[in-house]
Design a protein around this motif. Structure first.
Motif, PDB file in Angstrom:
ATOM      1  N   VAL A   1      35.877  41.199  27.111  1.00 45.47           N
ATOM      2  CA  VAL A   1      37.137  41.111  26.372  1.00 45.47           C
ATOM      3  C   VAL A   1      36.898  41.062  24.869  1.00 45.47           C
ATOM      4  O   VAL A   1      37.529  41.797  24.105  1.00 45.47           O
ATOM      5  CB  VAL A   1      37.899  39.818  26.762  1.00 45.47           C
ATOM      6  CG1 VAL A   1      39.323  39.908  26.328  1.00 45.47           C
ATOM      7  CG2 VAL A   1      37.770  39.547  28.213  1.00 45.47           C
TER       8      VAL A   1
ATOM      9  N   ALA B   1      42.763  33.843  28.007  1.00 44.95           N
ATOM     10  CA  ALA B   1      42.255  34.532  29.206  1.00 44.95           C
ATOM     11  C   ALA B   1      41.956  33.514  30.303  1.00 44.95           C
ATOM     12  O   ALA B   1      42.226  33.746  31.492  1.00 44.95           O
ATOM     13  CB  ALA B   1      40.997  35.327  28.856  1.00 44.95           C
TER      14      ALA B   1
ATOM     15  N   ARG C   1      45.185  32.311  31.759  1.00 45.61           N
ATOM     16  CA  ARG C   1      45.714  33.341  32.666  1.00 45.61           C
ATOM     17  C   ARG C   1      45.006  33.281  34.024  1.00 45.61           C
ATOM     18  O   ARG C   1      45.622  33.376  35.073  1.00 45.61           O
ATOM     19  CB  ARG C   1      45.525  34.727  32.031  1.00 45.61           C
ATOM     20  CG  ARG C   1      46.070  35.841  32.884  1.00 45.61           C
ATOM     21  CD  ARG C   1      45.857  37.196  32.226  1.00 45.61           C
ATOM     22  NE  ARG C   1      46.209  38.246  33.151  1.00 45.61           N
ATOM     23  CZ  ARG C   1      45.380  38.765  34.038  1.00 45.61           C
ATOM     24  NH1 ARG C   1      44.147  38.323  34.121  1.00 45.61           N
ATOM     25  NH2 ARG C   1      45.777  39.713  34.857  1.00 45.61           N
ATOM     26  N   ARG C   2      43.695  33.097  33.958  1.00 46.90           N
ATOM     27  CA  ARG C   2      42.923  33.055  35.211  1.00 46.90           C
ATOM     28  C   ARG C   2      43.285  31.832  36.042  1.00 46.90           C
ATOM     29  O   ARG C   2      43.340  31.882  37.259  1.00 46.90           O
ATOM     30  CB  ARG C   2      41.429  33.050  34.880  1.00 46.90           C
ATOM     31  CG  ARG C   2      40.594  33.654  35.999  1.00 46.90           C
ATOM     32  CD  ARG C   2      39.137  33.643  35.678  1.00 46.90           C
ATOM     33  NE  ARG C   2      38.623  32.281  35.612  1.00 46.90           N
ATOM     34  CZ  ARG C   2      37.426  31.962  35.149  1.00 46.90           C
ATOM     35  NH1 ARG C   2      36.639  32.890  34.694  1.00 46.90           N
ATOM     36  NH2 ARG C   2      37.016  30.727  35.128  1.00 46.90           N
TER      37      ARG C   2
END
Lengths: 795, 47
Positions: A653, A759, A762-763
Motif C-alpha cells: 500500500v 487499512a 478496515r481489516r
C-alpha cells in the motif's frame, strides 16, 4: 448475605446464583454453583472488581455481579480430614519420570472404548481425511499444543482469549489429519463471540474427533467442558496439559483410574516441552479412524438427591429421541441443553407445543425435588461427577508454587496502594525503553541505513544518466515515501516486544483488573486499557490489540477511541511547531496536546455511551492466570510475524501510495513536470487549494499547509517533510501567529489517522467503520481546532 | 528518455501494480491462509 459483602480472606459457600441469561449460565459454567466454596482474595485498588478463589483458580467478578450471588458462612471439612484424604490418595503416586514415558492401558487399539455391540466398527472415516477439533478452556495451552502438533508458529500468550479465530493445520507426519485450533471455551453454552465460533464448529462441522486439552493444574473446572464434549458422543482424547507443573508441585493424576471413570483415553502431556504429544496423536488418529466414542456419556446419579436430575434427564432423552435424530444432535446433549433452556437446541429439535409443555412439566418437577433451578441443577450434576473423578484420580499438590509466587507478586502489582504506581512505572519504562533507548537506537540505525542506501541509489541513478522525472520518482517518491514509514518499524517491533512480554508474563490481565472501574465509567471494560495504551505508541498495533476484547461493542468503541491517543508519529509535528512558535514552552505545549487528545477521547466515549453504544460493557468475568516466565521462542516468533507484516504493508500500500502522491506533487494537470519553486501549479496543490476555504476559519487558509495536511494522510511524519519543502526559504513564523499554529497543532492531533492505521481499521472492523472514523475524526478535529482558535483570538 | 530510464520506470510500475494486485486480490483468503485482505476470510473466518 451476598458475595459482595465478603471481607478479605473470608471463605463462604454459595447458596444461590442469581441474575439471568448468558451471564448467569457463564457463572455456573465457571464453577459458581450452589454448594461450592469461594474465598475473597482481594478487591481491585479502586474497590471494584473483586478477585476470588474458586475451584482452585482465580476469577475476577464485578461487585454488581457479585451482589447477585447469595452465600453463607462456609462449613469447611476439618484440616485433619482433608490431610488424611490427601495422604490416602498420595500412597499410589507412581514414581516420577518423564511424562508420557511407558505405556498405560488407555490405548484405543485395545478396543477399550468401543460399544460392545459395535466392536471395531471401521467407519468411512478410516480411509478419508480426518479433522480434529482442538478444544479447551481459555489459556490452557491449546495454541502451544497446536504449534507442536502442526509445526506452525501461531502466537501464544498468557492472557485469556489470545486465540480469537479458528486456525487449521495438518498434524506432522499425518498429512491426512487436520487439526483446528478453536478459541477457548468454558462450556458448550456460548458466552462470547469466540465461544460461538467453537461451538458452531463442533456441532455443525462434525469433526472426526476431538482433542480436548485440559489444564491439569486446574482440573476440576476444565473437566466441566470435557463432560459436555463427551455428551456429544464424538471420539475424544483427553490431553492433560501442564502435568510437569503438577508433578513438580508434588501432585499427580492416576491416569488409569481417570480413564476408567471417564471412558476416554487420557494422556498426560506438557505441550510446552513437547512431552506426551506423540501419544496424543496416536490415540486421536486411532479413535477417529475407528470412530470410538466415549464409553460413558451418562453422568447423572440415580441415587443422588432422590435421582431427581437423573429421572428428569432420562425421561426427556426418551421423549425427544426421534427429534434429536432428525436434527442430527446427540440425544444426551440435546436433553441436557433443552433442560438448560438453550435456544439453538430448542429450535433445532422442532418440538410441538404439547411436547414442549410436557418437558416443561418434567423440568419443573425436577426443580421442585432437587431444590435448585434447572441450570444450576445440571451444572451441579456435572460438577458432582467431576468431583467423584477427582477424588479418585487426582492428588492435588500440597502447595502450588506458581500460585504462591503469583500471590506474592500480586501483593505489589495489584496491591491497594501500589497497583496504580506500579502500572504507571511499568508503562513509563516500556515507553521510555521503546521510544528513547532501544527503539530509538534501532530507529537511528535504520534511518542511517536508509539514508546511505538512498545516497547510493541517487549516485547510481545519476551515473546511469536516468531521466530527471524517473530519478525523482525513485528518490523523492518511492525512497522518501516507503523510507519514511520503514524508519518506524523498529519502534513498532520494539513496542510489540514489550507488550508481548507483559502479556506472556500474565501482567496484562492484571492491568485489565486494576483499570476496570475507571474504564467502566466510559462504557468500556478493563480489557480496553491495553489497546488504548498501545495507541500512545502507534495506532496500527493498537487497533490489532483490540482483537482480544470479548464483545463487538467494546471492540468498536475502543477502536473509535484509539485515534485520540496521540501516536509517536505526531511528535515531529509538535516539535517542528513548538520550536518555531513556542521555543520556551515546548514541553507544556506538547503535554497540553496529549491532555486535549485524552480529554476529547473521554468526551467522545461518554457521548457514544449515551447514544450509539448504549448499554453496559460486558461483565468483567475473567480468569487471572498465574505469572509465568515468557518463552523466548514465542516472543521471537511474534516479533518475526510483526516485522514481516509491517514490511508487507510498506511494500504494498505505502509503496503504491507514495508513487501516487509523488505523481500529484510533481506534475500539473497537463502532465508537465513542475519545478520546486512553482509547486503551487502541481496537481496536489491545485486539489489542496479546493480545500483551503475549509481551513480559513481556523486561520490557516494557506495551500501549503493544506497540502502538508493532505500528505499527512499517508503518514504523519510526512506533514513535517512537506512543510519543510513547501516553506523552503520562508520563515513559517511570518506566515502564522502562535495562536493559529496552536489550533493547527490541535487539528493535527485529532484528524484522520494515517493510511496504515486506516487499512488496519478496515481489516479489523470493515470498510464502513473505516469511513466513519476517517470523516468523523476530520470533523471533530476541525471543530475542536475552531473552538481553540476562537478562544485564543478572544484572549 | 533513454532506454535505462524506460526499463527502470517499467520495473517500478510493474512492482507497484503487482504489489497492489497482491494486496487487493481477494481469493477469499487472508494473510494467515495465503495472503490477501478480504472482508471475511473463507479460510479461517477471520475479518
Amino acid at each position: 448475605m451476598t458475595l459482595r459483602e465478603l471481607s478479605k480472606g473470608q471463605t463462604v459457600t454459595i447458596l444461590k446464583v442469581g441474575g439471568e441469561g448468558a451471564l448467569r449460565q457463564h457463572f455456573l459454567d465457571m464453577g459458581m454453583i450452589p454448594g461450592t466454596q469461594v474465598t475473597l482474595q482481594k478487591y481491585a485498588p479502586l474497590g471494584d472488581p473483586m478477585e476470588l478463589s474458586i475451584q482452585g483458580y482465580t476469577l475476577t467478578v464485578r461487585l454488581a455481579d457479585a451482589e447477585k450471588i447469595e452465600v453463607a458462612p462456609s462449613l469447611n471439612p476439618s484440616p485433619e480430614e482433608e490431610e488424611n484424604e490427601q495422604k490416602q490418595r498420595k500412597k499410589n503416586i507412581p514414581p516420577r519420570g518423564e511424562i508420557g514415558e511407558g505405556l498405560h492401558p488407555g490405548f484405543g487399539e485395545e478396543g477399550r472404548y468401543h460399544e460392545e455391540d459395535a466392536f471395531h466398527p471401521i467407519s468411512s472415516a478410516k480411509k478419508g481425511h480426518l479433522t480434529f477439533a482442538l478444544v479447551g478452556n481459555q489459556n490452557c495451552g491449546k495454541t502451544t499444543l497446536f504449534n507442536q502438533l502442526t509445526g506452525s508458529r501461531q502466537h501464544v500468550g498468557n492472557f485469556p482469549g489470545v486465540t480469537i479465530e479458528r486456525k487449521d493445520g495438518n498434524i506432522k507426519g499425518f498429512p491426512e489429519a487436520t487439526v483446528i485450533d478453536l478459541p477457548g471455551i468454558y462450556s458448550l453454552s456460548p458466552y462470547t463471540s469466540e465461544e460461538v465460533i467453537s461451538r458452531r464448529f463442533i456441532l455443525e462441522d462434525n469433526p472426526s474427533g476431538i482433542i480436548n486439552i485440559v489444564d491439569a493444574t486446574n482440573i476440576e473446572r476444565n473437566l466441566y467442558l470435557t463432560i459436555q464434549l463427551m455428551e456429544l458422543d464424538v471420539p475424544i482424547v483427553l490431553a492433560l496439559n501442564m502435568m510437569d507443573e503438577v508433578r513438580n508441585n508434588g501432585g499427580t493424576v492416576h491416569i488409569n483410574q481417570m480413564e476408567e471413570m471417564l471412558g476416554i483415553p487420557v494422556v498426560p502431556i506438557s505441550a510446552m516441552k513437547n512431552e506426551g504429544v506423540d501419544e496424543v496423536v496416536r490415540h486421536a488418529i486411532h479413535v477417529a479412524r475407528y470412530q470410538e466414542g466415549p464409553a460413558r456419556r451418562d453422568f447423572c446419579c440415580p441415587t443422588e438427591h432422590g435421582g431427581a436430575v437423573h429421572r428428569c434427564m432420562h425421561a426427556i432423552m426418551h421423549f425427544i429421541e426421534d427429534h434429536a435424530h432428525a436434527a442430527h444432535l446427540p440425544v444426551r446433549f440435546a436433553a441436557s441443553k433443552l433442560i438448560e433452556g438453550d435456544q439453538y437446541v430448542t429450535e433445532a429439535l422442532r418440538l410441538t407445543q404439547n411436547e414442549q409443555e410436557t418437558i416443561e412439566h418434567i423440568i419443573c418437577q425436577m426443580e421442585e425435588e432437587r431444590g435448585l433451578d434447572r441450570r444450576a441443577a445440571i451444572a451441579d450434576m456435572r460438577f458432582r461427577y467431576i468431583l467423584k473423578v477427582c477424588r479418585q484420580a487426582v492428588v492435588h499438590p500440597e502447595e502450588n508454587k506458581e500460585q504462591r509466587r503469583s500471590r506474592r507478586i500480586d501483593k505489589v502489582l495489584t496491591g491497594r496502594y501500589t497497583a496504580i504506581p506500579s502500572f504507571l512505572l511499568i508503562m513509563a519504562t516500556v515507553f521510555y525503553l521503546t521510544f528513547n533507548v532501544v527503539g530509538a537506537w534501532l530507529q537511528d540505525l535504520f534511518q542511517e541505513g536508509i539514508d546511505r542506501f538512498t545516497e547510493l541509489t541517487d549516485a547510481l541513478l545519476t551515473q546511469w544518466n536516468i531521466a530527471p522525472p524517473i530519478h525523482s520518482l525513485i528518490i523523492d517518491g518511492v525512497y522518501s515515501g516507503v523510507g519514511t514509514v520503514l524508519v518506524f518499524m523498529p519502534l513498532i517491533v520494539c513496542l510489540f516486544f514489550f507488550l508481548s512480554m507483559l502479556e506472556d508474563t500474565g501482567y496484562m490481565a492484571r492491568i485489565a483488573f486494576v483499570m476496570d472501574r475507571l474504564l467502566r465509567l466510559l462504557g468500556l471494560s478493563g480489557r480496553s486499557i491495553v489497546p488504548l495504551l498501545v495507541g500512545l505508541g502507534c495506532s496500527v498495533p493498537a487497533v490489532m490489540a483490540s482483537r482480544t476484547l470479548p464483545s463487538e461493542r467494546d471492540r468498536k468503541l475502543t477502536v473509535l477511541l484509539i485515534p485520540f491517543m496521540s501516536c509517536t508519529a505526531k511528535i515531529p509535528i509538535y516539535a517542528f511547531f513548538s520550536a518555531a512558535f513556542f521555543p520556551k514552552h515546548a514541553a507544556w505545549v506538547m503535554m497540553s496536546l496529549y491532555v486535549i487528545g485524552i480529554v476529547m477521547g473521554i468526551v467522545l466515549a461518554l457521548v457514544l455511551k449515551w447514544t450509539w453504544f448504549k448499554g453496559e460493557a460486558v461483565p468483567f468475568v475473567m480468569e487471572l492466570p498465574n505469572y509465568r516466565m515468557p518463552v523466548l521462542k514465542n516472543v521471537w516468533q511474534l516479533l518475526w510475524e510483526k516485522s514481516k507484516g509491517f514490511l508487507t504493508q510498506a511494500f504494498t500500500v505505502i509503496f503504491f501510495a507514495s508513487i501516487i502522491i509523488w505523481l500529484l506533487q510533481t506534475f500539473d494537470f497537463h502532465l508537465r513536470m513542475v519545478p520546486a519553486e512553482e509547486a503551487s501549479r502541481s496537481m496536489l496543490a491545485q486539489i489542496s487549494s479546493l480545500v483551503v476555504p475549509v481551513f480559513e476559519p481556523l486561520g490557516c487558509g494557506d495551500w501549503r499547509v493544506v497540502t502538508s495536511l493532505v500528505s499527512g494522510l499517508l503518514a504523519k511524519e510526512v506533514v513535517v517533510s512537506t512543510l519543510s519543502t513547501l516553506f523552503a526559504g520562508v520563515a513559517i513564523t511570518e506566515v502564522f501567529t502562535p495562536g493559529v499554529a496552536y489550533s493547527l497543532l490541535v487539528f493535527c492531533l485529532l484528524y484522520t489517522p494515517c493510511m496504515a492505521a486506516m487499512a488496519t481499521i478496515r481489516r479489523e472492523l470493515g470498510t464502513r467503520w473505516m469511513f466513519i472514523i476517517m470523516f468523523g475524526q476530520c470533523c471533530i478535529a476541525w471543530l475542536v481546532a475552531f473552538i481553540v482558535h476562537t478562544i485564543i483570538s478572544m484572549l | 528518455m533513454n532506454i535505462q530510464s524506460i526499463i527502470l520506470l517499467a520495473a517500478v510500475l510493474a512492482f507497484a501494480a503487482f504489489s497492489l494486485y497482491r494486496y487487493l486480490r481477494r481469493g477469499g483468503k487472508c494473510s494467515r491462509c495465503s495472503g490477501c485482505c478480504s472482508e471475511e476470510c473463507s479460510g479461517c473466518s477471520q475479518r
